[in-house]
Each structure stands twice: as C-alpha cells, then as structure tokens.
Design a protein around this motif. Structure first.
Motif, short mmCIF file in Angstrom:
data_model
loop_
_atom_site.label_atom_id
_atom_site.label_comp_id
_atom_site.label_asym_id
_atom_site.label_seq_id
_atom_site.Cartn_x
_atom_site.Cartn_y
_atom_site.Cartn_z
N THR A 1 0.83 -1.20 0.00
CA THR A 1 0.00 0.00 0.00
C THR A 1 0.87 1.25 0.00
OG1 THR A 1 -1.78 -1.15 1.14
CG2 THR A 1 -1.79 1.26 1.25
N ALA A 2 1.90 1.28 0.83
CA ALA A 2 2.81 2.42 0.87
C ALA A 2 3.50 2.62 -0.47
CB ALA A 2 3.84 2.24 1.98
N LEU A 3 3.94 1.54 -1.08
CA LEU A 3 4.60 1.61 -2.38
C LEU A 3 3.64 2.15 -3.44
CD1 LEU A 3 7.04 0.98 -4.19
CD2 LEU A 3 6.09 -1.30 -4.48
N ASN A 4 2.42 1.64 -3.47
CA ASN A 4 1.44 2.09 -4.45
C ASN A 4 1.06 3.55 -4.26
OD1 ASN A 4 1.27 -0.30 -5.91
ND2 ASN A 4 -0.28 -1.15 -4.55
N LEU A 5 0.95 4.00 -3.02
CA LEU A 5 0.63 5.41 -2.76
C LEU A 5 1.79 6.31 -3.18
CD1 LEU A 5 -1.20 5.18 0.67
CD2 LEU A 5 -2.20 5.73 -1.56
N ALA A 6 3.01 5.88 -2.93
CA ALA A 6 4.18 6.66 -3.35
C ALA A 6 4.25 6.73 -4.87
CB ALA A 6 5.46 6.04 -2.79
N LYS A 7 3.97 5.62 -5.54
CA LYS A 7 4.00 5.59 -7.00
C LYS A 7 2.88 6.48 -7.57
CE LYS A 7 5.13 1.81 -9.17
NZ LYS A 7 5.09 0.47 -9.82
N LEU A 8 1.71 6.44 -6.98
CA LEU A 8 0.61 7.28 -7.42
C LEU A 8 0.97 8.76 -7.27
CD1 LEU A 8 -2.36 7.57 -8.34
CD2 LEU A 8 -2.98 7.53 -5.92
#
Length: 56
Positions: free
Chosen positions: A14-21
């Motif tokens: 989730t943290a990775l996806n939010l950072a990528k977004l």
C-alpha cells in the motif's frame, strides 16, 4: 501465512502504491515515467535535513 505477515505485506505494498501514485501525479509528461523508491526516500531525507538546518 500468519495474520501479522499478511498485514505487513499489505501495508508495504500500500505504501509503495501510494508513493507511485503521488510520483505519477507529479510527473510532467515530457519524459517517460520512471519510479524509484530510493529516489523518493532520498528526496524526503534531503527535505527533512534542509528543514532541520533552516530551523536551527
């Protein structure tokens, strides 16, 4: 797999996806989109250090 490991993996992704977004939203579109978590972490550290030096 245990519940705690599942929670950890889900939180990490989730943290990775939010950072990528966030990085994708800030992308100007002139160059191809390339995401690096290391670059993001480096930028956050530099911002923190700069704030620390300015406030001292």
């Amino acid at each position: 797999m245990s519940k705690s490991l599942n929670f950890h993996f889900n939180a990490s992704f989730t943290a990775l996806n939010l950072a990528k977004l966030d990085a994708h939203r800030q992308h100007s579109g002139e160059k191809p989109f390339v995401f690096s978590m290391a670059s993001l972490k480096r930028r956050a550290l530099n911002d923190h250090l700069l704030d620390t030096f300015i406030s001292s």
